[in-house]
Structures are given as structure tokens and as C-alpha cells.
Design a protein around this motif. Sequence first.
Motif, short mmCIF file in Angstrom:
data_model
loop_
_atom_site.label_atom_id
_atom_site.label_comp_id
_atom_site.label_asym_id
_atom_site.label_seq_id
_atom_site.Cartn_x
_atom_site.Cartn_y
_atom_site.Cartn_z
N CYS A 130 0.86 -1.19 0.00
CA CYS A 130 0.00 0.00 0.00
C CYS A 130 0.89 1.23 0.00
N VAL A 131 0.78 2.01 -1.04
CA VAL A 131 1.69 3.14 -1.23
C VAL A 131 0.88 4.40 -1.46
N LYS A 132 1.14 5.38 -0.64
CA LYS A 132 0.41 6.64 -0.76
C LYS A 132 1.33 7.71 -1.31
N VAL A 133 0.77 8.66 -2.03
CA VAL A 133 1.55 9.80 -2.52
C VAL A 133 1.13 11.00 -1.68
N ILE A 181 6.44 9.94 -3.00
CA ILE A 181 5.91 8.74 -2.35
C ILE A 181 6.11 8.95 -0.85
N ASN A 182 5.08 8.70 -0.07
CA ASN A 182 5.18 8.81 1.39
C ASN A 182 6.46 8.11 1.84
N PRO A 183 7.41 8.84 2.46
CA PRO A 183 8.72 8.21 2.74
C PRO A 183 8.63 6.83 3.44
N ALA A 197 -2.99 1.85 -4.41
CA ALA A 197 -3.14 3.16 -3.80
C ALA A 197 -4.55 3.66 -4.07
N MET A 198 -5.01 4.52 -3.20
CA MET A 198 -6.25 5.22 -3.47
C MET A 198 -5.92 6.70 -3.52
N GLY A 199 -6.25 7.36 -4.62
CA GLY A 199 -5.93 8.77 -4.71
C GLY A 199 -6.25 9.32 -6.09
N ALA A 231 -13.17 5.03 5.84
CA ALA A 231 -13.51 4.90 4.43
C ALA A 231 -12.29 4.53 3.59
N THR A 232 -11.12 5.04 3.96
CA THR A 232 -9.90 4.71 3.21
C THR A 232 -9.56 3.24 3.36
N SER A 233 -9.60 2.76 4.60
CA SER A 233 -9.22 1.36 4.81
C SER A 233 -10.24 0.43 4.15
N LEU A 260 1.47 -5.11 2.97
CA LEU A 260 2.44 -4.25 3.66
C LEU A 260 2.02 -2.79 3.54
N CYS A 261 1.98 -2.10 4.67
CA CYS A 261 1.69 -0.67 4.71
C CYS A 261 2.85 0.04 5.39
N GLY A 262 2.87 1.36 5.25
CA GLY A 262 3.85 2.15 5.96
C GLY A 262 3.39 2.39 7.39
N GLY A 271 -1.48 12.36 6.48
CA GLY A 271 -2.55 11.91 7.38
C GLY A 271 -2.01 11.64 8.77
N ALA A 272 -0.86 10.96 8.80
CA ALA A 272 -0.15 10.67 10.04
C ALA A 272 -1.05 10.04 11.10
N THR A 273 -1.87 9.07 10.71
CA THR A 273 -2.73 8.45 11.70
C THR A 273 -2.21 7.07 12.11
N ALA A 274 -1.52 6.40 11.21
CA ALA A 274 -1.08 5.01 11.44
C ALA A 274 -2.27 4.08 11.64
N GLN A 275 -3.47 4.54 11.27
CA GLN A 275 -4.66 3.74 11.55
C GLN A 275 -5.18 2.99 10.35
N VAL A 276 -4.69 3.32 9.16
CA VAL A 276 -5.17 2.61 7.98
C VAL A 276 -4.75 1.13 8.00
N PRO A 277 -3.50 0.81 8.39
CA PRO A 277 -3.13 -0.62 8.36
C PRO A 277 -3.99 -1.52 9.27
N PRO A 278 -4.16 -1.18 10.57
CA PRO A 278 -5.06 -2.05 11.35
C PRO A 278 -6.49 -2.04 10.82
N1 LIG Z 1 -4.74 6.52 0.08
C1 LIG Z 1 -3.88 5.53 0.34
N2 LIG Z 1 -3.42 4.73 -0.64
C2 LIG Z 1 -2.55 3.72 -0.38
N3 LIG Z 1 -2.10 3.43 0.84
C3 LIG Z 1 -2.52 4.18 1.86
C4 LIG Z 1 -3.43 5.27 1.69
N4 LIG Z 1 -3.65 5.83 2.90
C5 LIG Z 1 -2.90 5.13 3.79
N5 LIG Z 1 -2.22 4.14 3.17
C6 LIG Z 1 -1.29 3.15 3.77
O1 LIG Z 1 -1.43 3.20 5.19
C7 LIG Z 1 -0.21 3.65 5.80
C8 LIG Z 1 -0.52 4.50 7.03
O2 LIG Z 1 -1.24 5.66 6.64
P1 LIG Z 1 -2.02 6.57 7.68
O3 LIG Z 1 -2.96 5.69 8.42
O4 LIG Z 1 -2.69 7.60 6.83
O5 LIG Z 1 -0.99 7.17 8.60
C9 LIG Z 1 0.54 4.38 4.69
O6 LIG Z 1 1.93 4.37 4.95
C10 LIG Z 1 0.15 3.54 3.47
O7 LIG Z 1 0.92 2.35 3.40
#
Ligand SMILES: Nc1ncnc2c1ncn2[C@@H]1O[C@H](COP(=O)(O)O)[C@@H](O)[C@H]1O
Lengths: 340, 265
Positions: B9-12, B37-39, B63-65, B99-101, B118-120, B126-133
Motif C-alpha cells: 500500500c503506497v500513498k503519494v 511517495i510517502n517516505p 493506492a487510493m488517490g 472509508a480509506t481502509s 504491507l503498509c507504511g 494523514g499521520a494516523t497510522a490507523q489505515v493498516p489495522p
Molecule cells: N490513500 C492511500 N493509498 C494507499 N495506501 C494508503 C493510503 N492511505 C494510507 N495508506 C497506507 O497506510 C499507511 C498508514 O497511513 P495513515 O494511516 O494515513 O498514517 C501508509 O503508509 C500507506 O501504506
Amino acid sequence: MTKSLYGAKEASGIWIYLEQSQGQLEGVSLELVGKARELADGRGIPIVGVLLGDQVGDLAQEAIAAGADEVRVADDPLLRQYTTDGYARVVTEIILEGKPDILLLGATPDGRDLAGRIAVRLRTGLTADCTDLKLEEKSGLLIGEVWGFGGGVIAYIKCPDNRPQMATVRAGVFAVPKPDAARKGKVVNVPVKLSEKDIKVQVLEHVVGGGVDITRAEVLVAAGRGCQGDFTLVNELASLLDGEVGWSRVPVDEGWVSRDGMIGQTGYTTRPKLAIVCGISGAFQFTVGVEKAETIVAINIDAEAPIFEAADYCIVDDMFNVLPPLIEAVKKARGGNGGR
Amino acid sequence: MRPLQIIACVKVVPKPEEVKVDTKTMTIERGEVRSEINPPDMNVLEMALTLKEQHGGKVTVIAMGPPLFEPYMRLALAMGADEAYLLSDRAFAAADTLATSYALAQGIRKIGDYDLILCGEESSDGATAQVPPGIAEWLETSQITYAEDLEVLSDSKMVKAKRELAGGYEVIQVPLPCTVSVKIGANEPRFMDMERKVWAEADGPVTVWAASDIDVEAEMIGLPGSPTIVDGLAQAESTERKREFLEGTPEEQAKVLVERLRPYL
Ligand SMILES: Nc1ncnc2c1ncn2[C@@H]1O[C@H](COP(=O)(O)O)[C@@H](O)[C@H]1O
Ligand SMILES: Cc1cc2nc3c(=O)[nH]c(=O)nc-3n(C[C@H](O)[C@H](O)[C@H](O)COP(=O)(O)OP(=O)(O)OC[C@H]3O[C@@H](n4cnc5c(N)ncnc54)[C@H](O)[C@@H]3O)c2cc1C
């Protein structure tokens, strides 16, 4: 609209997930109890703690002393260590039974691991990593303040319809409340319906503790890439000032130090009286973690480094040239004062 | 060993130092801002490619975007990923983590086969770290957050990793499929392969899916699917600082500084 499993009409109270590790409550959990108490006062909102673990009942009184009215305790040998599957299951059951209006968790690694999982299970909104919490005057809705885009922008987030309104908050954002040992509260033991096969996570190794808590340090000496892994002078200056040592992300990524003392967006929020920042460029993600300091000193070889915009006293020089005479001067000054 | 199906999962994200708020309209000015690309997602790509080298298999980027993400999907292909899917539709816009997850999980379901997602650790905007769980819950996979040193035990269909804790770490083992958030800085991302770059830009398999191409409920994506709303924005106010530059030799600077710091000594 994605509907949550219960609605606003049935919901009441501010609940706090009381995170514990090896029989000790995380400081951030008590900070949240204290903040919740402050938000609730005058509004008659009950503050309820949720505590999971193995023989952790004693900790309930600590939460009550910090301001909780009630603590729901799930005590079971299978909850001895945090596991996503075990904890998410039990916490969800407790939430669905009690239907809190607001649920707060510390933004620790485990707190965020759990929060992200149960927010989706409950189909509700989660405001992550809040730097402040308020209740909206009329509606009583929770407003979470968050820093976005690397720290330059503040957003206020709310969750009007879904319940619970969830938020996580970093350690050090709120002060630890003064415990009042005389405070009385209710402790409710909740039955745990877990069997071994519900827990797929195997914890093979678990190492915590021993680290210092930089969120409480009054004096902080911090170093970044510029120290090249050599913390000798930084340690010396910190101990001379009865302070702690912190660092930016780079020393962690380079493997020089662990994450215990990391300052910033993905590290700790600190609020020292004095921060001396050496060999750190001053990226947003770092600076958000020290900007609550009363006084900031920056030492950096590069006059253009952004850290100087966030500093009161600026020294443009090599930290290895400045720290030795600074250490001597501090020794002399303190000697002159007769020490402390 | 069985080849691995890995989803990355790769975000820009906009470069953080270039983002400003229009304080009149209280909107974020993104016009002139450059993206990257999100570092932390570079650590995702590196981990995915390393695992593929160890076990064989396939790395699929999702990715979603908005459409501006597409060239960055091609950079991921140039690094070594096999194919990429971009969920791009106005209907996905303004999504919060729920909605993103959900959208990403439904996209991953459509891709079909996966052992590891694999997610970052977190996104820099966004800096939530909540999308992966969140993804882990929608897809009912196991999860390991803040992971490094990932080891796939294909025979037992398990994955083992070191995971960061407050003031320590643990080593845990969970069943596949598993959703992982990779600790920032867990590895040193490789550079693009220049020959692959030429291929990726011309013929790289990037598929764009609109909401109607995947199985999503309209009221669960984008703004309607987001229980949280932004109630206001503000430019962060930094504390006023003295910004006094000290002069002279290190000895002289030290002396002046100690004078200034008297109250703390
Ligand atoms: N729009 C997105 N598209 C793809 N991957 C995402 C997106 N938003 C979040 N992620 C994945 O979820 C991780 C944590 O994002 P976040 O929860 O926004 O801090 C990111 O490092 C990405 O791997
Ligand atoms: C999502 C995300 C989250 C992040 N979270 C954090 C976080 O929580 N905390 C954090 O710190 N970073 C974080 N970062 C990283 C952050 O963006 C910076 O990369 C990092 O803070 C830089 O660390 P540094 O200042 O030590 O290193 P550099 O930026 O490399 O700066 C080193 C500085 O030292 C100076 N210097 C070199 N030698 C000397 C010398 N001998 N004497 C004096 N000065 C010298 C240089 O001039 C330079 O200014 C995050 C990044 C992302 C993408």
C-alpha cells in the motif's frame, strides 16, 4: 453513511482505555483520565476506565485516584500480554455492553494497534494523535486537535453521528493529574469469555522497561545526525544539568540508540523548561516534539538550519567545538552557586 | 517454498515543507506543492521486494488517490514491483481512515490473492497510522504494526517480526494472511532500476479502477463513508522565540549562553 454498532442516543460517558504493561499503568492513561475529569466537570459526565490484564485489579484504584468514577476490569491469564486479537475482542465486548459516548486511548504502539482495529470493528470514527481535546459547547461533541502535513497545519476533527467518538493522544500532551488517594470509585469485574484458540498471536519475546521518560524531563539535551553517534558530551552536559538526553529520528534509524528518547511526531512530545538541541536540522516532525519548551538553545554548524527559527539562543558552530567549553562554563557557574 | 503474493500500500503525499493553509478560506493550498511517495512507504516497497527475492512471488502496488498518483505508481514499478492498481474516482475523495481502509480492502479483495499486505507506519500528511489495522480488520487478517525484521515461514504459513513497543520491543508470530505496518527506517530503500524505469513509464501495468470497478457500497466510501469531519483548520502558530545569535569563539559563546541560562542552572 457507514452506521456504527450503536448510536448517539444510547451512548454516555467518557471512557479511557487503561493501558498497562507488566503490572504498571502507562502514564498516558492517567493523563487521559485527568483530562477527561477536567472535561467532565460541571457536566455530570461519568469517567470510566477499561483495564485488561492478568491480576491487574490493583491498578483500578490508581485510575480512580486520578479521577475515574468507575473501572471495568477484565482479568484473565490469557490477557497477561497484549495481543491484537485477544484485546480487540474483549475491549469490543466491554464497549458494546457499556456504550460509551467517547473512548480515549494513549497513542502508544499498542494503543494505536488496538484503536485502529476496534474503530473499524465498531464502524466508528477515530481521531488519531490528538494534541488537544475539547467538548463542543452546545452539542458536547468531542473535538480533537491534530497536526497534519508534517506539523504546519492544525485541524479540528469531530465525529457527529457514530459512537463511540474515538481518539488517541500521545504521552506528554496532558499533565499527569495529582492522585487523590481518598477518591472513591466503583470497580466492576467483567467476565472474560476467551479461550486459547481465540488468540492466534504468539508472543515469542517481550522486552520493555529500563528506559527514561523524557516527557517529564525539566532539562533536555538532544542530539541528531550531527553527533555522528557520539553522545559522550551530550550525556555529560545533560547529567550536569540534572536533565535527560533525547534525540531526533536519525540516531534511531542509524541504530545508535533506541526509540526511548526520540522526540517528535513519531516520538515523544516533551515540555522541558530548557532544551539544548545539538546537530539537529529542525524538520517539522522533530520540532513539534520540543516546541512546548520554555527556552530552546540550538547548536548547528549550518546557519541556514531551520532549527534556528525555533530557538531562543542560536550558536552557529560545530557542536564538538562548543560543548566542551559549555560544559566547563556550566561547571564553573554551578560551582559558583555552590552547586545544588 | 511457495511463492508469496505481496500487496504494497503506497500513498503519494505533498512534500510537507511546501504545504500552506489559506487562512482566509481555511483550505489547504495544494496547487504549487510537489508530491513524493510517502517516505515510510519506500520502506514498504523495499521490504516487499526483499521478500520477493527470498521467496519468489509477486509484488502488487495499490493506492487510493487522484490521477496525479499515477506517475508515482510507475516509480514503484521501476523499483521492482510487478503491477499497480490505482483506485481513483471522485467518489473516493475526502475519505477518513474508516472509508480509506474500506476502499483499499475492497481493492485488495478484487486483486484476489494475498499473503502479506504491507503498509507504511504512517503517512506524512494523514499521520494516523490507523489505515493498516483498519485494512486488517476489514479483511479479517492478522496484523503486526511497527514491524521490522520480517520473516515469512512459508511451510507453517506464519510470519514472524520484531515489533516496537513503548520503551521496548517484542517478537511475535502470527498466521498468514497478515497486514503489516513497516517501521519507518526499517531498511534502506533501493534506487530505481533505470532500464525498468523506461519500461515502467511506457508499458508498466498500471490499472486505474473507478468505484464502479470494485465492489464497494457508495455510502461507505469517500465523504459519505467518513464518520469524522474536519471542523476547522488553522496554520500552526509557533511560539515566539528570541532567535538571538551568539557571537565569538566557542569559549565566548559558552560564557554568554551560561549567563542567559542562569535561571536553569
Ligand atoms: N490513500 C492511500 N493509498 C494507499 N495506501 C494508503 C493510503 N492511505 C494510507 N495508506 C497506507 O497506510 C499507511 C498508514 O497511513 P495513515 O494511516 O494515513 O498514517 C501508509 O503508509 C500507506 O501504506
Ligand atoms: C512520517 C514521518 C515522521 C517523522 N517523525 C519524526 C520524529 O518524530 N522525530 C524526528 O526527529 N524526525 C522525524 N522524521 C524525520 C524528519 O523529517 C527529519 O528527517 C529528522 O528529524 C532529521 O534528523 P536530524 O536533524 O538529526 O538529521 P539531519 O536533517 O540530517 O540534520 C543534521 C543536522 O546536523 C547539523 N550538523 C552536522 N554536523 C554537525 C556538527 N558537528 N555540529 C553541529 N551541527 C552539525 C547539520 O547542519 C544538520 O542541520 C519523520 C519523517 C517522516 C516522513
